[in-house]
Design a protein around this motif. Structure first.
Motif, PDB file in Angstrom:
ATOM      1  N   SER A  79       0.813  -1.203   0.000  1.00  0.00           N
ATOM      2  CA  SER A  79       0.000   0.000   0.000  1.00  0.00           C
ATOM      3  C   SER A  79       0.851   1.259   0.000  1.00  0.00           C
ATOM      4  O   SER A  79       1.951   1.285   0.551  1.00  0.00           O
ATOM      5  CB  SER A  79      -0.907   0.031   1.237  1.00  0.00           C
ATOM      6  OG  SER A  79      -1.650  -1.155   1.363  1.00  0.00           O
ATOM      7  N   GLU A 133      -2.507  -4.752   0.884  1.00  0.00           N
ATOM      8  CA  GLU A 133      -3.949  -4.892   0.720  1.00  0.00           C
ATOM      9  C   GLU A 133      -4.258  -5.729  -0.511  1.00  0.00           C
ATOM     10  O   GLU A 133      -3.421  -5.895  -1.401  1.00  0.00           O
ATOM     11  CB  GLU A 133      -4.624  -3.524   0.617  1.00  0.00           C
ATOM     12  CG  GLU A 133      -4.081  -2.614  -0.468  1.00  0.00           C
ATOM     13  CD  GLU A 133      -4.643  -1.210  -0.351  1.00  0.00           C
ATOM     14  OE1 GLU A 133      -5.826  -1.029  -0.738  1.00  0.00           O
ATOM     15  OE2 GLU A 133      -3.912  -0.308   0.114  1.00  0.00           O
ATOM     16  N   TRP A 143      -6.943  -5.803   4.530  1.00  0.00           N
ATOM     17  CA  TRP A 143      -5.731  -5.017   4.781  1.00  0.00           C
ATOM     18  C   TRP A 143      -4.831  -5.815   5.711  1.00  0.00           C
ATOM     19  O   TRP A 143      -5.312  -6.531   6.587  1.00  0.00           O
ATOM     20  CB  TRP A 143      -6.070  -3.686   5.452  1.00  0.00           C
ATOM     21  CG  TRP A 143      -6.941  -2.781   4.650  1.00  0.00           C
ATOM     22  CD1 TRP A 143      -7.182  -2.823   3.300  1.00  0.00           C
ATOM     23  CD2 TRP A 143      -7.719  -1.686   5.149  1.00  0.00           C
ATOM     24  NE1 TRP A 143      -8.040  -1.832   2.934  1.00  0.00           N
ATOM     25  CE2 TRP A 143      -8.387  -1.109   4.034  1.00  0.00           C
ATOM     26  CE3 TRP A 143      -7.893  -1.128   6.415  1.00  0.00           C
ATOM     27  CZ2 TRP A 143      -9.239  -0.013   4.176  1.00  0.00           C
ATOM     28  CZ3 TRP A 143      -8.740  -0.026   6.554  1.00  0.00           C
ATOM     29  CH2 TRP A 143      -9.397   0.521   5.440  1.00  0.00           C
TER      30      TRP A 143
END
Length: 224
Positions: free
Chosen positions: A57, A79, A117
């Motif tokens: 990310s 993610e 996540w």
């Protein structure tokens, strides 16, 4: 009639790729917050919306500050968004042993939904996997407190060692197919300069470590 004056305000938001130093050159293993060449430039952004792609990310400077200033380890955010629901993630921690990956530990995380996540540390000696179900089937959000692996230590100890880590940037995920997330190598000789690479997971027969060198790998496997 008085003229009306319009004030135009432009807000420029600067995005920086999340990054932590991937090598410690001190006598003990430490972490910095400098960017490596393998990571995205601080003034660039990434809008990855592809389904079934697990990727590192992007984070703002503020998010990076909050995430890492209160932790001993540097955490890397990942993610993934799937085109179907997934129910389980298997996390495995390996050590290179005689040109093959020896499974040291593993555990399963219960998933529910299609978007997740993750936070994982750059150091695998005390690794924990944090995760969040973002879009769960039951229509409520769930965040775990993290599932740790048992602490490990190279046979030559951790005093005076240097380490280097590498993370996957992005990978296409297939159900039931294992892939590397973090590679982390340790060595004791100050004359050496070693480098970790997640691609080494696929070619362990090409690796030959010295006496005071240890190599670890964290992998994920998603299941529907």
């Amino acid at each position: 009639m008085k003229k009306s004056i319009k004030m135009l305000m432009a807000a420029i938001m600067c995005f920086s790729a999340f990054g932590c130093s991937n090598q410690s050159s001190t006598e003990t293993v430490t972490n910095d917050t400098t960017l490596t060449s393998e990571q995205t430039s601080s003034d660039s952004t990434s809008d990855k919306t592809d389904k079934n792609v697990f990727y590192l990310s992007n984070m703002t400077d503020k998010e990076e500050f909050y995430l890492n200033t209160v932790n001993d380890s540097c955490y890397l955010p990942f993610e993934v968004s799937f085109d179907k629901n997934y129910s389980k993630l298997t996390c495995k921690l390996y050590q290179l042993d005689n040109q093959s990956w020896k499974n040291l530990q593993e555990f399963d995380l219960e998933l529910s939904g299609d978007t997740f996540w993750f936070l994982v540390p750059d150091s695998l000696l005390e690794a924990t996997v944090f995760y969040k179900n973002v879009n769960v089937e039951q229509q409520y959000s769930t965040i775990s407190t993290g599932r740790p692996f048992e602490t490990i230590e190279p046979s030559f100890g951790i005093h005076g060692v240097t380490s280097h880590y590498a993370s996957t940037d992005s990978v296409n995920v297939e159900a039931g197919v294992e892939f590397p997330v973090i590679a982390n190598i340790y060595w004791k000789s100050s004359d050496d300069s070693l480098f970790a690479n997640t691609e080494d997971f696929y070619y362990p027969e090409k690796l030959d470590l010295g006496k005071n060198e240890a190599y670890y790998m964290l992998t994920f496997t998603f299941f529907e």
